[in-house]
Design an enzyme around this catalytic site. Structure first.
Site, PDB file in Angstrom:
ATOM      1  N   GLY A   1       0.847  -1.193   0.000  1.00 25.50           N
ATOM      2  CA  GLY A   1       0.000   0.000   0.000  1.00 25.50           C
ATOM      3  C   GLY A   1       0.884   1.245   0.000  1.00 25.50           C
TER       4      GLY A   1
ATOM      5  NE  ARG B   1      -0.138  -6.800  -6.099  1.00 32.25           N
ATOM      6  CZ  ARG B   1       0.174  -5.617  -6.636  1.00 32.25           C
ATOM      7  NH1 ARG B   1       0.875  -5.556  -7.737  1.00 32.25           N
ATOM      8  NH2 ARG B   1      -0.196  -4.494  -6.055  1.00 32.25           N
TER       9      ARG B   1
ATOM     10  NE  ARG C   1      -9.226   1.519  -9.980  1.00 31.46           N
ATOM     11  CZ  ARG C   1      -8.239   2.151  -9.353  1.00 31.46           C
ATOM     12  NH1 ARG C   1      -8.364   3.429  -9.072  1.00 31.46           N
ATOM     13  NH2 ARG C   1      -7.133   1.513  -9.006  1.00 31.46           N
TER      14      ARG C   1
ATOM     15  CB  SER D   1      -5.313   0.268  -3.530  1.00 33.75           C
ATOM     16  OG  SER D   1      -6.038   0.496  -4.714  1.00 33.75           O
TER      17      SER D   1
ATOM     18  CG  ASP E   1      -5.116  -7.085   9.628  1.00 30.49           C
ATOM     19  OD1 ASP E   1      -4.771  -7.258  10.820  1.00 30.49           O
ATOM     20  OD2 ASP E   1      -4.292  -6.988   8.698  1.00 30.49           O
TER      21      ASP E   1
ATOM     22  CG  HIS F   1      -2.148  -2.933   9.535  1.00 31.39           C
ATOM     23  ND1 HIS F   1      -2.351  -1.658   9.062  1.00 31.39           N
ATOM     24  CD2 HIS F   1      -1.747  -3.660   8.449  1.00 31.39           C
ATOM     25  CE1 HIS F   1      -2.068  -1.609   7.768  1.00 31.39           C
ATOM     26  NE2 HIS F   1      -1.703  -2.811   7.376  1.00 31.39           N
TER      27      HIS F   1
ATOM     28  N   GLY G   1      -1.724  -8.392   8.632  1.00 30.79           N
ATOM     29  CA  GLY G   1      -1.904  -9.153   7.385  1.00 30.79           C
ATOM     30  C   GLY G   1      -0.647  -9.830   6.876  1.00 30.79           C
ATOM     31  CB  SER G   2       2.368  -8.574   5.368  1.00 30.33           C
ATOM     32  OG  SER G   2       2.741  -7.479   6.195  1.00 30.33           O
TER      33      SER G   2
HETATM   34  P1  NDP Z   1      -3.701  -4.685  -6.110  1.00 34.08           P
HETATM   35  O1  NDP Z   1      -3.318  -3.369  -6.690  1.00 34.08           O
HETATM   36  O2  NDP Z   1      -3.264  -5.927  -6.795  1.00 34.08           O
HETATM   37  O3  NDP Z   1      -5.295  -4.743  -5.934  1.00 34.08           O
HETATM   38  C1  NDP Z   1      -6.047  -3.634  -5.574  1.00 34.08           C
HETATM   39  C2  NDP Z   1      -7.451  -3.812  -6.074  1.00 34.08           C
HETATM   40  O4  NDP Z   1      -8.234  -2.670  -5.645  1.00 34.08           O
HETATM   41  C3  NDP Z   1      -7.569  -3.881  -7.592  1.00 34.08           C
HETATM   42  O5  NDP Z   1      -8.438  -4.919  -7.954  1.00 34.08           O
HETATM   43  C4  NDP Z   1      -8.183  -2.535  -7.955  1.00 34.08           C
HETATM   44  O6  NDP Z   1      -8.966  -2.571  -9.120  1.00 34.08           O
HETATM   45  C5  NDP Z   1      -9.072  -2.318  -6.731  1.00 34.08           C
HETATM   46  N1  NDP Z   1      -9.532  -0.934  -6.656  1.00 34.08           N
HETATM   47  C6  NDP Z   1      -8.800   0.185  -6.453  1.00 34.08           C
HETATM   48  N2  NDP Z   1      -9.612   1.271  -6.509  1.00 34.08           N
HETATM   49  C7  NDP Z   1     -10.862   0.805  -6.750  1.00 34.08           C
HETATM   50  C8  NDP Z   1     -12.119   1.418  -6.930  1.00 34.08           C
HETATM   51  N3  NDP Z   1     -12.255   2.737  -6.870  1.00 34.08           N
HETATM   52  N4  NDP Z   1     -13.188   0.636  -7.162  1.00 34.08           N
HETATM   53  C9  NDP Z   1     -13.062  -0.702  -7.226  1.00 34.08           C
HETATM   54  N5  NDP Z   1     -11.890  -1.356  -7.074  1.00 34.08           N
HETATM   55  C10 NDP Z   1     -10.806  -0.600  -6.841  1.00 34.08           C
HETATM   56  O7  NDP Z   1      -3.159  -4.635  -4.621  1.00 34.08           O
HETATM   57  P2  NDP Z   1      -2.926  -5.845  -3.594  1.00 34.08           P
HETATM   58  O8  NDP Z   1      -4.000  -6.855  -3.783  1.00 34.08           O
HETATM   59  O9  NDP Z   1      -1.527  -6.267  -3.639  1.00 34.08           O
HETATM   60  O10 NDP Z   1      -3.157  -5.055  -2.200  1.00 34.08           O
HETATM   61  C11 NDP Z   1      -4.396  -4.436  -1.933  1.00 34.08           C
HETATM   62  C12 NDP Z   1      -4.316  -3.579  -0.698  1.00 34.08           C
HETATM   63  O11 NDP Z   1      -4.272  -4.388   0.461  1.00 34.08           O
HETATM   64  C13 NDP Z   1      -3.074  -2.700  -0.576  1.00 34.08           C
HETATM   65  O12 NDP Z   1      -3.212  -1.506  -1.313  1.00 34.08           O
HETATM   66  C14 NDP Z   1      -2.991  -2.444   0.904  1.00 34.08           C
HETATM   67  O13 NDP Z   1      -3.692  -1.264   1.230  1.00 34.08           O
HETATM   68  C15 NDP Z   1      -3.706  -3.642   1.524  1.00 34.08           C
HETATM   69  N6  NDP Z   1      -2.815  -4.531   2.272  1.00 34.08           N
HETATM   70  C16 NDP Z   1      -3.045  -4.738   3.599  1.00 34.08           C
HETATM   71  C17 NDP Z   1      -2.275  -5.622   4.315  1.00 34.08           C
HETATM   72  C18 NDP Z   1      -2.533  -5.851   5.754  1.00 34.08           C
HETATM   73  O14 NDP Z   1      -1.579  -6.078   6.482  1.00 34.08           O
HETATM   74  N7  NDP Z   1      -3.766  -5.853   6.195  1.00 34.08           N
HETATM   75  C19 NDP Z   1      -1.154  -6.343   3.696  1.00 34.08           C
HETATM   76  C20 NDP Z   1      -0.993  -6.041   2.299  1.00 34.08           C
HETATM   77  C21 NDP Z   1      -1.814  -5.177   1.626  1.00 34.08           C
HETATM   78  P3  NDP Z   1      -8.311  -2.259 -10.570  1.00 34.08           P
HETATM   79  O15 NDP Z   1      -7.164  -3.237 -10.697  1.00 34.08           O
HETATM   80  O16 NDP Z   1      -9.411  -2.520 -11.497  1.00 34.08           O
HETATM   81  O17 NDP Z   1      -7.828  -0.852 -10.526  1.00 34.08           O
HETATM   82  C1  DGY Z   2       0.961  -3.227   3.164  1.00 34.75           C
HETATM   83  O1  DGY Z   2       1.967  -3.807   2.709  1.00 34.75           O
HETATM   84  O2  DGY Z   2       0.372  -2.340   2.550  1.00 34.75           O
HETATM   85  C2  DGY Z   2       0.441  -3.693   4.486  1.00 34.75           C
HETATM   86  O3  DGY Z   2      -0.542  -2.915   5.001  1.00 34.75           O
HETATM   87  C3  DGY Z   2       1.476  -4.080   5.474  1.00 34.75           C
HETATM   88  O4  DGY Z   2       2.175  -5.175   4.990  1.00 34.75           O
END
Ligand code: NDP
Ligand code: DGY
Length: 321
Positions: free
Chosen positions: A78, A157, A179, A210, A262, A286, A288-289
Site C-alpha cells: 500500500g 493480487r 475498476r 487499495s 485487520d 494490522h 496481514g503480512s
Molecule cells: P492490487 O493493486 O493488486 O489490488 C487492488 C485492487 O483494488 C484492484 O483490484 C483494484 O482494481 C481495486 N480498486 C482500487 N480502486 C478501486 C475502486 N475505486 N473501485 C473498485 N476497485 C478498486 O493490490 P494488492 O491486492 O496487492 O493489495 C491491496 C491492498 O491491500 C493494498 O493496497 C494495501 O492497502 C492492503 N494490504 C493490507 C495488508 C494488511 O496487512 N492488512 C497487507 C498487504 C496489503 P483495478 O485493478 O481494477 O484498478
Molecule cells: C501493506 O503492505 O500495505 C500492508 O498494510 C502491510 O504489509
C-alpha cells in the site's frame, strides 16, 4: 568516492541493513515506535534514499525539505501514505513490496474471516470465563462458508489469492467489483458485478482494494443498508475504506451480522474504542503480512529497491508513477 546517504525510519532486520550498508551511509531511527516528524524532517534534508513504512506520512511539507532525495522505498504494497503527485513532480522514484506479501495476507484474511463468522474469539473468551457450562444445541452458532456467495471489493493480487483458497470451502460463487475486469477471473470462477449487486448478493464481503479517493469510506451506512442482514464484512485493506462510525451503528443495530477488521481508523485503535466492546466484531492490529519470513523478504526488497536506484540499476520492484 562519496557514498550515498540513506535514512531508515524503523528498526529492521540485519539483512536489510547489511544490504544498505554495503553501498550507502545509513542513519536509522532506533525506535520501535514511528519516527517523530521533526526527526524525519531533520534527516530527510540530508539523504539520497529513504526507507519508510506505512506509518510515515510522506507529504508535501516533508518532500519540500528533501533536497537530494532520489528514491523512496516503502516496506509495504500500500502506498496511500505517500503523496504520489508531489513525489512525481520532484522526479523521485518509488519502490514498494507487491507479490511477496500476497500469500501471508491472504492466509490472515481467511483466519480473520473464520474467526469472525465462527465466533472464535467470543467462544474462547466465553470458555475462559466459565460461560461454557455444557454442550448446547445452538450456543455459539455462527455462519458457514458452504454454499455461500463470497464477494470481493477489489480483486487484485491479494483478493484473488483469498478467492483461490476459499474455493476449497465449497462456496457457491465468487463475485467481484473492481475498476477493470480481471483476466484471472475465469480461472478462479469469479464474476464481475457492480457495487450494488456485490452488496446485495454477498454473504461474505471481503474488502481487498487499495485506498484512494474513490474507495474512501465507500463502506458507509448506505452500503451496509444494501447488504444482507446476515452478511459478514471482512476488511484487510485500509481502515479508511470503511466509515467506521457507520460500521459501529450497523453492528450495534444488526444491519449486518458481523465484521472482521485487520485495519482500522485510527491505528492503533484505542483499547476503549466501542468496536472492541462488540461481540460481532473481531479486530486485529494490522497483521496481514506478519509472518517472519514475509517481513524479512519485504525489508530486504525495500533495501534492494534503494540500492538499485542509487547504483543506477533497474529497481527490483518499482511503482511506476
Ligand atoms: P492490487 O493493486 O493488486 O489490488 C487492488 C485492487 O483494488 C484492484 O483490484 C483494484 O482494481 C481495486 N480498486 C482500487 N480502486 C478501486 C475502486 N475505486 N473501485 C473498485 N476497485 C478498486 O493490490 P494488492 O491486492 O496487492 O493489495 C491491496 C491492498 O491491500 C493494498 O493496497 C494495501 O492497502 C492492503 N494490504 C493490507 C495488508 C494488511 O496487512 N492488512 C497487507 C498487504 C496489503 P483495478 O485493478 O481494477 O484498478
Ligand atoms: C501493506 O503492505 O500495505 C500492508 O498494510 C502491510 O504489509
Amino acid at each position: 568516492m562519496i557514498r550515498p546517504k540513506v535514512y531508515v525510519t524503523r528498526i529492521v532486520d540485519d539483512e536489510a541493513m547489511d544490504i544498505l550498508k554495503k553501498h550507502c551511509d545509513v542513519t536509522a531511527w532506533s525506535g520501535t515506535d514511528p519516527v517523530p516528524p521533526a526527526e524525519l524532517e531533520k534527516n530527510i534534508a540530508q539523504v539520497d534514499g529513504l526507507f519508510c513504512v506505512l506509518t510515515d506520512k510522506i507529504n508535501k511539507k516533508l518532500l519540500g525539505m528533501a533536497k537530494n532525495l532520489k528514491v523512496i522505498s516503502t516496506m509495504s504494497v500500500g502506498y496511500d501514505h505517500l503523496d504520489i503527485n508531489e513525489i512525481k513532480k520532484r522526479g523521485i522514484r518509488v519502490g514498494y513490496t507487491p507479490d511477496i506479501l500476497t500469500d501471508s495476507t491472504a492466509e490472515l484474511t481467511i483466519g480473520l474471516l473464520l474467526a469472525t463468522s465462527r465466533r472464535l474469539i467470543e467462544a474462547n473468551t466465553a470458555a475462559k470465563v466459565g460461560h461454557w457450562q455444557t454442550w448446547s444445541p445452538f450456543w455459539m452458532c455462527g455462519i458457514g462458508l458452504k454454499n455461500a456467495t463470497v464477494g470481493f471489493f477489489g480483486f487484485g493480487r491479494i483478493g484473488q489469492e483469498i478467492a483461490r483458497r476459499l474455493k476449497t470451502f465449497k462456496i457457491k460463487e465468487i463475485l467481484y467489483t473492481s475498476r477493470s475486469a480481471k483476466k484471472e477471473a475465469e480461472e478462479i470462477g469469479a464474476s464481475k458485478v457492480n457495487f450494488n449487486d456485490l452488496l446485495k448478493h454477498s454473504d461474505f464481503l471481503i474488502v481487498a482494494c487499495s485506498f484512494n479517493e474513490d474507495t474512501k469510506e465507500i463502506f458507509n451506512m448506505n452500503a451496509f443498508r444494501n447488504m444482507k442482514k446476515n452478511a459478514v464484512l471482512i476488511n484487510s485493506s485500509r481502515g479508511g475504506v470503511v466509515k467506521q462510525d457507520d460500521l459501529v451503528k450497523a453492528l450495534e443495530e444488526k444491519v449486518i451480522w458481523g465484521a472482521g477488521l485487520d485495519v482500522t481508523t485510527p491505528e492503533p485503535l484505542p483499547p476503549n474504542h466501542v468496536l472492541f466492546k462488540l461481540d460481532n466484531c473481531v479486530i486485529l492490529p494490522h497483521i496481514g503480512s506478519a509472518t517472519t519470513d514475509c517481513r524479512k523478504e519485504m525489508s530486504a526488497l525495500t533495501a534492494n529497491n534503494i540500492v538499485a536506484v542509487l547504483n543506477n540499476q533497474q529497481m527490483p520492484s518499482e511503482l511506476h508513477l
